[in-house]
Design an enzyme around this catalytic site. Structure first.
Site, mmCIF file in Angstrom:
data_model
loop_
_atom_site.group_PDB
_atom_site.id
_atom_site.type_symbol
_atom_site.label_atom_id
_atom_site.label_comp_id
_atom_site.label_asym_id
_atom_site.label_seq_id
_atom_site.Cartn_x
_atom_site.Cartn_y
_atom_site.Cartn_z
ATOM 1 C CB CYS A 190 2.021 -10.238 -6.318
ATOM 2 S SG CYS A 190 2.742 -11.798 -6.821
ATOM 3 C CB CYS B 92 -1.409 -8.111 -2.374
ATOM 4 S SG CYS B 92 -0.386 -6.997 -1.425
ATOM 5 C CB CYS C 181 0.433 -6.090 2.589
ATOM 6 S SG CYS C 181 2.158 -6.102 3.084
#
Length: 134
Positions: free
Chosen positions: A11, A85, A89
């Site tokens: 996150c 997020c 990523c």
């Protein structure tokens, strides 16, 4: 997936959702799963309301420290679970990605964090049943 599956929870601040998810996975799966958590912009400390909410269910995350998301952490994980997020990523072919849509507990009191904690538990229980059944 290797003999012992590995899961990375991501996150933004690695201070709430991902810390609670990692703690639930450790609690529910024990040593059957390797657990990591990280954040794209780690906070200075774990959210106190998340610490309190987890303490209420007998899990202590007070000593947890937010960590920065690295390419290696993603590369070394079988499953990467993102929680708000966005595109931060890294994506590698052959990795399994899950995106859990959860409210952000940042700035919330423990009353608001409890339902998030409970929703995370349900999601983690399903993940354990799939990747590391007892």
């Amino acid at each position: 997936m290797s003999e012992k599956p590995s899961v990375l929870f991501v996150c933004v601040h690695n201070a709430g959702r991902s810390q609670m998810a990692a703690a639930w996975l450790r609690h529910l799966a024990g040593d059957r799963v390797e657990v990591r958590s990280a954040g794209s912009a780690p906070g200075e400390r774990v959210n106190p309301a998340a610490v309190e909410a987890m303490r209420e269910v007998g899990i202590d995350i007070a000593a947890a420290v937010p960590k920065r998301l690295t390419v290696d952490a993603v590369r070394e994980s079988d499953v990467c679970v993102t929680m708000g997020c966005g595109d931060t990523c890294p994506v590698f072919p052959g990795k399994r990605y899950l995106d859990w849509q959860l409210d952000d507990p940042a700035g919330q009191g423990v009353e608001a964090v409890r339902p998030i904690r409970d929703e995370i538990r349900v999601l983690v229980e399903a993940l354990v049943a799939e990747i590391a059944p007892a």
